[in-house]
Design a protein around this motif. Structure first.
Motif, PDB file in Angstrom:
ATOM      1  N   HIS A   1     -36.547 -43.738 -58.448  1.00 43.38           N
ATOM      2  CA  HIS A   1     -35.253 -44.023 -59.084  1.00 43.38           C
ATOM      3  C   HIS A   1     -35.132 -43.347 -60.451  1.00 43.38           C
ATOM      4  N   SER A   2     -35.505 -42.086 -60.498  1.00 44.77           N
ATOM      5  CA  SER A   2     -35.346 -41.262 -61.712  1.00 44.77           C
ATOM      6  C   SER A   2     -36.157 -41.770 -62.905  1.00 44.77           C
ATOM      7  N   ILE A   3     -37.259 -42.446 -62.643  1.00 41.95           N
ATOM      8  CA  ILE A   3     -38.180 -42.773 -63.740  1.00 41.95           C
ATOM      9  C   ILE A   3     -38.757 -41.467 -64.272  1.00 41.95           C
ATOM     10  N   PRO A   4     -38.726 -41.225 -65.581  1.00 43.49           N
ATOM     11  CA  PRO A   4     -39.203 -39.954 -66.136  1.00 43.49           C
ATOM     12  C   PRO A   4     -40.669 -39.676 -65.811  1.00 43.49           C
ATOM     13  N   LEU A   5     -40.935 -38.524 -65.231  1.00 42.59           N
ATOM     14  CA  LEU A   5     -42.288 -38.090 -64.895  1.00 42.59           C
ATOM     15  C   LEU A   5     -42.615 -36.865 -65.744  1.00 42.59           C
ATOM     16  N   SER A   6     -43.418 -37.045 -66.754  1.00 39.47           N
ATOM     17  CA  SER A   6     -43.706 -35.946 -67.679  1.00 39.47           C
ATOM     18  C   SER A   6     -44.581 -34.889 -67.018  1.00 39.47           C
ATOM     19  N   PHE A   7     -44.453 -33.662 -67.489  1.00 42.51           N
ATOM     20  CA  PHE A   7     -45.331 -32.596 -67.010  1.00 42.51           C
ATOM     21  C   PHE A   7     -45.629 -31.627 -68.161  1.00 42.51           C
ATOM     22  N   LYS A   8     -46.847 -31.099 -68.130  1.00 39.02           N
ATOM     23  CA  LYS A   8     -47.296 -30.200 -69.190  1.00 39.02           C
ATOM     24  C   LYS A   8     -47.182 -28.757 -68.724  1.00 39.02           C
ATOM     25  N   TYR A   9     -46.760 -27.922 -69.615  1.00 42.97           N
ATOM     26  CA  TYR A   9     -46.707 -26.489 -69.345  1.00 42.97           C
ATOM     27  C   TYR A   9     -47.246 -25.766 -70.571  1.00 42.97           C
ATOM     28  N   GLY A  10     -47.668 -24.545 -70.388  1.00 46.89           N
ATOM     29  CA  GLY A  10     -48.243 -23.784 -71.503  1.00 46.89           C
ATOM     30  C   GLY A  10     -47.167 -23.186 -72.382  1.00 46.89           C
ATOM     31  N   ASN A  11     -47.105 -21.888 -72.410  1.00 42.47           N
ATOM     32  CA  ASN A  11     -46.070 -21.206 -73.175  1.00 42.47           C
ATOM     33  C   ASN A  11     -44.762 -21.200 -72.407  1.00 42.47           C
ATOM     34  N   THR A  12     -43.690 -20.970 -73.112  1.00 47.28           N
ATOM     35  CA  THR A  12     -42.410 -20.810 -72.437  1.00 47.28           C
ATOM     36  C   THR A  12     -42.467 -19.565 -71.556  1.00 47.28           C
ATOM     37  N   GLY A  13     -41.752 -19.611 -70.466  1.00 44.01           N
ATOM     38  CA  GLY A  13     -41.784 -18.498 -69.524  1.00 44.01           C
ATOM     39  C   GLY A  13     -41.458 -18.975 -68.122  1.00 44.01           C
TER      40      GLY A  13
END
Length: 311
Positions: A138-150
């Motif tokens: 139900h659209s609970i925020p699921l964070s995710f990690k990424y490195g540099n923008t791109g």
């Protein structure tokens, strides 16, 4: 002046970088007016199951392009029950050092991969219906990690094995999922606020009307001649259930339970509720109660039969 030059540089670099990549969805600056971005374009889709399909190096150019909601008609057969979705996204430099989250609403089970790495599992994805476990966040925020923008590859392994059964029985013609990207802090606050407000109002109003119905039922039990109390009791109890069912449906993580509740809510509870309201109104005019109610009941049954035959 310096900020304007930097902004122009980032804008120009983005245009150059994606001039030859029209099927990459750009995730740009999120503001108060645009606090989330729908990932509703450029999804590549293929039935089946293969772990290689999570890798950025895999060539998906021959895959079909679909909407992840997987809305279908009775004669359509695009989705086979388990499949993969892939989308190429570009995270703009304006989001550098920004924690992002995924907002997902789904009918089945899924695994989310970012550049080949599993970042979230929602339920149990399987080609065996006995092992599959559906889960709707139900659209609970699921964070995710990424490195540099791109540029990144977002892949979704997804299953919903008995979606045709639910279409035939409960008229649910959506088998897939919706997905958005938002800022982590903003999405957490918005989701928490919406959940608290909906749940509090639904539970409060539901309990209030159930209590009111119970009180009028006691009035009827102590004074049987006044049937209006009985009709009013039934009416307000159904009105209370009107608030409790959507509240439970919104908070349950089992999409099958939610589909069933919504089906019976709209197709059975609502007609019964309005019929109880009709009985309550006729009870105020005791002289015409039986005759008027009988005529109206026949009309309602005829309309229901016509609608069922047409649709």
């Amino acid at each position: 002046m310096k900020k304007n030059i930097l902004f122009f540089y980032f804008l120009l670099s983005s245009i150059i970088a994606f001039a030859d990549k029209p099927n990459v969805l750009v995730i740009s600056k999120l503001t108060d007016s645009v606090n989330q971005i729908d990932l509703d374009r450029y999804w590549k889709f293929h039935n089946g199951d293969d772990s290689v399909w999570a890798l950025p190096s895999f060539d998906d150019s021959r895959w079909d392009t679909v909407n992840t909601l997987l809305k279908f008609k009775k004669d359509s057969n695009v989705f086979k029950g388990i499949a993969w979705f892939r989308i190429h996204i570009y995270i703009d430099p304006s989001l550098n050092n920004t924690t992002l989250s995924l907002l997902i609403d789904q009918e089945g089970a899924s695994q989310i991969f970012l550049d080949g790495k599993l970042i979230h599992s929602l339920g149990t994805v399987s080609s065996d219906i006995n092992k599959e476990k559906k889960y709707d966040p139900h659209s609970i925020p699921l964070s995710f990690k990424y490195g540099n923008t791109g540029e990144y590859l977002l892949a979704v392994r997804y299953s919903n094995l008995n979606y045709l059964k639910f279409f035939e029985k409960y008229k649910k013609n959506r088998a897939g999922f919706s997905i958005q990207i938002a800022k982590q802090d903003d999405s957490v606050f918005t989701n928490l606020k919406n959940t608290l407000v909906r749940s509090f109002l639904g539970i409060f109003l539901g309990i209030f009307f159930l209590t009111l119905g119970f009180v009028h039922l006691l009035f009827f039990l102590f004074y049987r001649k006044q049937h209006t109390n009985l009709y009013y009791s039934i009416f307000v109890v159904l009105f209370g259930i009107f608030f409790l069912i959507p509240t439970y449906s919104y908070n349950t993580s089992n999409p099958e339970v939610s589909i069933k509740l919504n089906y019976y809510y709209f197709n059975f509870l609502q007609p019964i509720f309005f019929y109880s309201m009709l009985i309550l109104e006729y009870s105020f005019f005791k002289k015409n109660f039986a005759k008027g109610l009988a005529i109206t009941t026949v009309i309602i049954i005829l309309i229901a039969l016509i609608i069922s035959l047409v649709f």
